[in-house]
Design an enzyme around this catalytic site. Structure first.
Site, PDB file in Angstrom:
ATOM      1  CD  GLU A  17      -2.837   0.712   1.969  1.00  0.00           C
ATOM      2  OE1 GLU A  17      -3.294   0.600   2.410  1.00  0.00           O
ATOM      3  OE2 GLU A  17      -2.555   1.993   3.507  1.00  0.00           O
ATOM      4  CB  THR A  48      -4.532   5.745   0.402  1.00  0.00           C
ATOM      5  OG1 THR A  48      -3.517   6.754   1.005  1.00  0.00           O
ATOM      6  CG2 THR A  48      -3.835   4.247   1.821  1.00  0.00           C
ATOM      7  CB  ALA A 125     -18.078   0.533   2.839  1.00  0.00           C
ATOM      8  CG  HIS A 158     -14.729   0.684  12.991  1.00  0.00           C
ATOM      9  ND1 HIS A 158     -16.090   1.275  13.162  1.00  0.00           N
ATOM     10  CD2 HIS A 158     -14.456   0.944  11.549  1.00  0.00           C
ATOM     11  CE1 HIS A 158     -15.550   2.446  12.341  1.00  0.00           C
ATOM     12  NE2 HIS A 158     -14.551   2.375  11.880  1.00  0.00           N
TER      13      HIS A 158
HETATM   14  P1  FAD Z   1     -18.403   0.889   6.542  1.00  0.00           P
HETATM   15  O1  FAD Z   1     -18.042  -1.038   6.082  1.00  0.00           O
HETATM   16  O2  FAD Z   1     -19.072   1.478   6.078  1.00  0.00           O
HETATM   17  O3  FAD Z   1     -18.509   0.475   8.226  1.00  0.00           O
HETATM   18  C1  FAD Z   1     -17.717   1.912   8.722  1.00  0.00           C
HETATM   19  C2  FAD Z   1     -18.743   1.092  10.126  1.00  0.00           C
HETATM   20  O4  FAD Z   1     -20.281   1.616  10.408  1.00  0.00           O
HETATM   21  C3  FAD Z   1     -18.107   0.506  10.997  1.00  0.00           C
HETATM   22  O5  FAD Z   1     -18.558   0.682  12.830  1.00  0.00           O
HETATM   23  C4  FAD Z   1     -19.294  -0.663  10.799  1.00  0.00           C
HETATM   24  O6  FAD Z   1     -19.652  -1.565  11.303  1.00  0.00           O
HETATM   25  C5  FAD Z   1     -20.554   0.713  10.562  1.00  0.00           C
HETATM   26  N1  FAD Z   1     -22.094   0.417   9.825  1.00  0.00           N
HETATM   27  C6  FAD Z   1     -22.255  -0.900   8.150  1.00  0.00           C
HETATM   28  N2  FAD Z   1     -22.787  -0.772   7.803  1.00  0.00           N
HETATM   29  C7  FAD Z   1     -24.154  -0.208   8.910  1.00  0.00           C
HETATM   30  C8  FAD Z   1     -25.613  -0.422   8.970  1.00  0.00           C
HETATM   31  N3  FAD Z   1     -26.397  -0.846   7.947  1.00  0.00           N
HETATM   32  N4  FAD Z   1     -25.798   0.464  10.143  1.00  0.00           N
HETATM   33  C9  FAD Z   1     -25.279   0.965  11.355  1.00  0.00           C
HETATM   34  N5  FAD Z   1     -23.536   1.002  11.040  1.00  0.00           N
HETATM   35  C10 FAD Z   1     -23.045   0.012   9.874  1.00  0.00           C
HETATM   36  N6  FAD Z   1      -9.415   5.735   5.353  1.00  0.00           N
HETATM   37  C11 FAD Z   1      -9.912   6.593   4.265  1.00  0.00           C
HETATM   38  O7  FAD Z   1      -9.862   7.599   4.292  1.00  0.00           O
HETATM   39  N7  FAD Z   1      -8.762   6.121   2.839  1.00  0.00           N
HETATM   40  C12 FAD Z   1      -8.394   5.011   2.792  1.00  0.00           C
HETATM   41  O8  FAD Z   1      -7.262   5.117   1.669  1.00  0.00           O
HETATM   42  C13 FAD Z   1      -8.173   3.791   3.369  1.00  0.00           C
HETATM   43  N8  FAD Z   1      -7.757   2.132   3.024  1.00  0.00           N
HETATM   44  C14 FAD Z   1      -8.785   1.522   3.822  1.00  0.00           C
HETATM   45  C15 FAD Z   1      -7.723   0.676   3.369  1.00  0.00           C
HETATM   46  C16 FAD Z   1      -7.990  -1.412   4.794  1.00  0.00           C
HETATM   47  C17 FAD Z   1      -7.776  -2.407   4.147  1.00  0.00           C
HETATM   48  C18 FAD Z   1      -8.815  -0.300   5.968  1.00  0.00           C
HETATM   49  C19 FAD Z   1      -9.049  -1.526   6.353  1.00  0.00           C
HETATM   50  C20 FAD Z   1      -9.569   1.177   5.731  1.00  0.00           C
HETATM   51  C21 FAD Z   1      -9.340   2.068   5.100  1.00  0.00           C
HETATM   52  N9  FAD Z   1      -9.994   3.428   5.616  1.00  0.00           N
HETATM   53  C22 FAD Z   1      -8.968   4.059   5.149  1.00  0.00           C
HETATM   54  C23 FAD Z   1     -10.035   3.827   6.989  1.00  0.00           C
HETATM   55  C24 FAD Z   1     -11.575   3.367   6.756  1.00  0.00           C
HETATM   56  O9  FAD Z   1     -12.450   4.353   5.375  1.00  0.00           O
HETATM   57  C25 FAD Z   1     -12.345   3.376   8.440  1.00  0.00           C
HETATM   58  O10 FAD Z   1     -11.762   2.338   9.397  1.00  0.00           O
HETATM   59  C26 FAD Z   1     -13.889   3.433   8.199  1.00  0.00           C
HETATM   60  O11 FAD Z   1     -14.107   3.943   9.995  1.00  0.00           O
HETATM   61  C27 FAD Z   1     -14.601   2.059   7.802  1.00  0.00           C
HETATM   62  O12 FAD Z   1     -14.703   2.020   6.689  1.00  0.00           O
HETATM   63  P2  FAD Z   1     -15.757   1.021   5.968  1.00  0.00           P
HETATM   64  O13 FAD Z   1     -15.110   0.880   4.524  1.00  0.00           O
HETATM   65  O14 FAD Z   1     -14.888  -0.364   6.750  1.00  0.00           O
HETATM   66  O15 FAD Z   1     -17.377   0.864   6.246  1.00  0.00           O
END
Ligand code: FAD
Length: 302
Positions: A17, A48, A125, A158
């Site tokens: 990365e 990223t 996401a 998380h």
């Molecule tokens: P989600 O899957 O949407 O989850 C976020 C939170 O919402 C979690 O607590 C989940 O349990 C909760 N949630 C999900 N769905 C629901 C629902 N239906 N109802 C209620 N709650 C829900 N960040 C950046 O800004 N840029 C990057 O390039 C980046 N790269 C990353 C790469 C990796 C491999 C990882 C592990 C993280 C990265 N992050 C990055 C950080 C990430 O964006 C954050 O950790 C963010 O808080 C969670 O992202 P997610 O895609 O898992 O979100």
């Protein structure tokens, strides 16, 4: 190459990365690291995406440079926080036209300084994954399968979802929406990863899971990481080893690289599908881990 093809080719993947430089002056340094790592022939590299807005264009710039100037296969991260459907659509169209094969689909975190609005058209996401699937179905992408889609997994939790059963449901929702693979948040304790991995199995998650490994290269960087990747367990054994280094920066690096090496050895022994190295835009540390693992390049893992 579509991630399904990468996963079919590589029995185990190793990927790196990078983050785009914040200032123009950072490009040369970054490309020095990229050139150092290129001979390791990673399965893919990821780039990223700054949820903060400022570096968003630079993600695209770096992805394009990687495609044009190196043999590496870039996978852009894409965060949906604060983005409208039209904006995401435009980004996908551009990546499709540029021949980008995969996207790591994330929600992102709104910057703490409030520089972009919290709300966007995609609350989670999973909504972004669904949207990319719809985009794929429209046949805009040169590959009839469209983009391969990755999502994030959190072996140690998380901060927004302390209920671990619910957190697993949310991961499963991303896979059910169409994710092809999962890449995890960094962790320092393999036991957390293996236990979570078993729980993924129990939840019916069948897509490949790639483990995120970050070598500690400085104590300051460990503190920054503890902020960004809240919930990450930092084992006492690692803390003790770092404390023994005192203010010897090179000793800290050696401990960090040794720890990451031991993690990788154990993960590979246990049949982990892939390892994603958070390179911190440095070539030397990941090179050293490869040497410690006895790997000339990722090809040795195939
Ligand atoms: P989600 O899957 O949407 O989850 C976020 C939170 O919402 C979690 O607590 C989940 O349990 C909760 N949630 C999900 N769905 C629901 C629902 N239906 N109802 C209620 N709650 C829900 N960040 C950046 O800004 N840029 C990057 O390039 C980046 N790269 C990353 C790469 C990796 C491999 C990882 C592990 C993280 C990265 N992050 C990055 C950080 C990430 O964006 C954050 O950790 C963010 O808080 C969670 O992202 P997610 O895609 O898992 O979100």
């Amino acid at each position: 190459m579509h991630m399904l093809d990468i996963l079919a080719r590589d029995a185990r993947t190793a990927s790196f990365e990078f983050f785009p430089p914040v200032k123009d002056s950072g490009w040369d340094l970054l490309f020095t690291a990229i050139r150092e790592l290129e001979p390791l022939a990673p399965s893919f590299v990821s780039v990223t995406y700054g949820a903060g807005g400022g570096t968003r264009q630079r993600t695209n710039d770096l992805v394009l440079r990687l495609k044009r100037e190196t043999s590496l296969d870039p996978v852009p991260h894409l965060t949906c926080v604060g983005h409208s459907r039209a904006e995401i659509q435009a980004i996908l169209e551009r990546y499709a036209a540029e021949g980008v094969s995969n996207i790591l689909a994330l929600r992102g975190d709104p910057p703490k300084d409030g520089s972009i609005p919290k709300a966007g058209d995609f609350p989670h996401a999973a909504d972004l994954v669904r949207f990319i699937r719809e985009f794929n179905a429209r046949g805009v992408h040169p590959d009839p399968r469209g983009f391969g889609i990755g999502v994030a997994g959190f072996p140690e939790g998380h901060p927004e979802t302390p209920n671990t059963l619910r957190l697993m449901d949310h991961l499963k929702a991303k896979v059910d929406a169409g994710a092809d693979w999962i890449c995890t948040q960094l962790f320092f304790d393999n036991r957390s990863f293996h236990d979570w991995r078993e729980r993924c199995d129990l939840a019916g998650i069948r897509v490949p899971v790639i483990a995120g490994i970050m070598p500690v290269l400085s104590v300051a960087n460990l503190h920054r990481m503890a902020d960004l990747a809240a919930c990450t367990h930092i084992p006492a054994k690692l803390m003790r080893a770092l404390q023994r280094c005192g203010d010897d920066a090179q000793a800290v690096e050696r401990v960090g690289i040794h720890w990451a090496t031991e993690q990788c050895l154990e993960l590979l022994d246990r049949g982990t599908r892939g390892i994603h190295f958070y390179t911190l835009n440095r070539g030397d540390a990941t090179q050293q881990i490869f040497r410690n693992l006895g790997l000339k390049s990722t090809a040795s893992l195939r």
